[in-house]
Design an enzyme around this catalytic site. Sequence first.
Site, mmCIF file in Angstrom:
data_model
loop_
_atom_site.group_PDB
_atom_site.id
_atom_site.type_symbol
_atom_site.label_atom_id
_atom_site.label_comp_id
_atom_site.label_asym_id
_atom_site.label_seq_id
_atom_site.Cartn_x
_atom_site.Cartn_y
_atom_site.Cartn_z
ATOM 1 C CG HIS A 11 31.038 -42.755 4.533
ATOM 2 N ND1 HIS A 11 30.039 -41.689 3.849
ATOM 3 C CD2 HIS A 11 30.497 -42.418 5.676
ATOM 4 C CE1 HIS A 11 29.279 -41.050 4.628
ATOM 5 N NE2 HIS A 11 29.632 -41.636 5.845
ATOM 6 C CD GLU A 43 30.748 -44.969 -0.917
ATOM 7 O OE1 GLU A 43 29.661 -44.874 -1.124
ATOM 8 O OE2 GLU A 43 30.747 -45.043 0.411
ATOM 9 C CB CYS A 73 26.951 -39.700 1.031
ATOM 10 S SG CYS A 73 28.457 -39.346 1.364
#
Length: 145
Positions: free
Chosen positions: A52, A54, A77
């Site tokens: 992801h 991040e 998430c």
Amino acid sequence: MSGDDQAWMRRAIALARARVGLTGDNPSVGCVIVRDGVVLGEAATAEGGRPHAEEQALDQAGAAARGATAYVTLEPCGERSSGHASCGARLVEAGVIRVVAACADASALAAGRGPRRLATAGVVYDLGLLRAEAQLLYADYRPRP
């Protein structure tokens, strides 16, 4: 929100836009981590959907992420289907003090879980900056139930 906030979110949107259609079932998300006007890390969801945005941006920032702000195009998430630490958990662990997200995520693995984790840890969470621009990235995104 300041003009700087808008500029950093526009950078996150540009990062995500470059990966639309390349991230499998996952949405293309952009993340920029900033402290004192300096970019510490920036990324978009990798091809195929992992890692992801991040995760990658936090890896770039390292220990410097403590006290920083993360700008993300879609809420972090709160749970991972893989069992790995969620982006919300990783942001808290890294010591990020503020997260600015453009859009909410209806995915069962997100849907407010990440923001709740952030809030519980005392991280400031702002939702909606440049939402209309970022939502264009997710027009075809259909989260799994």
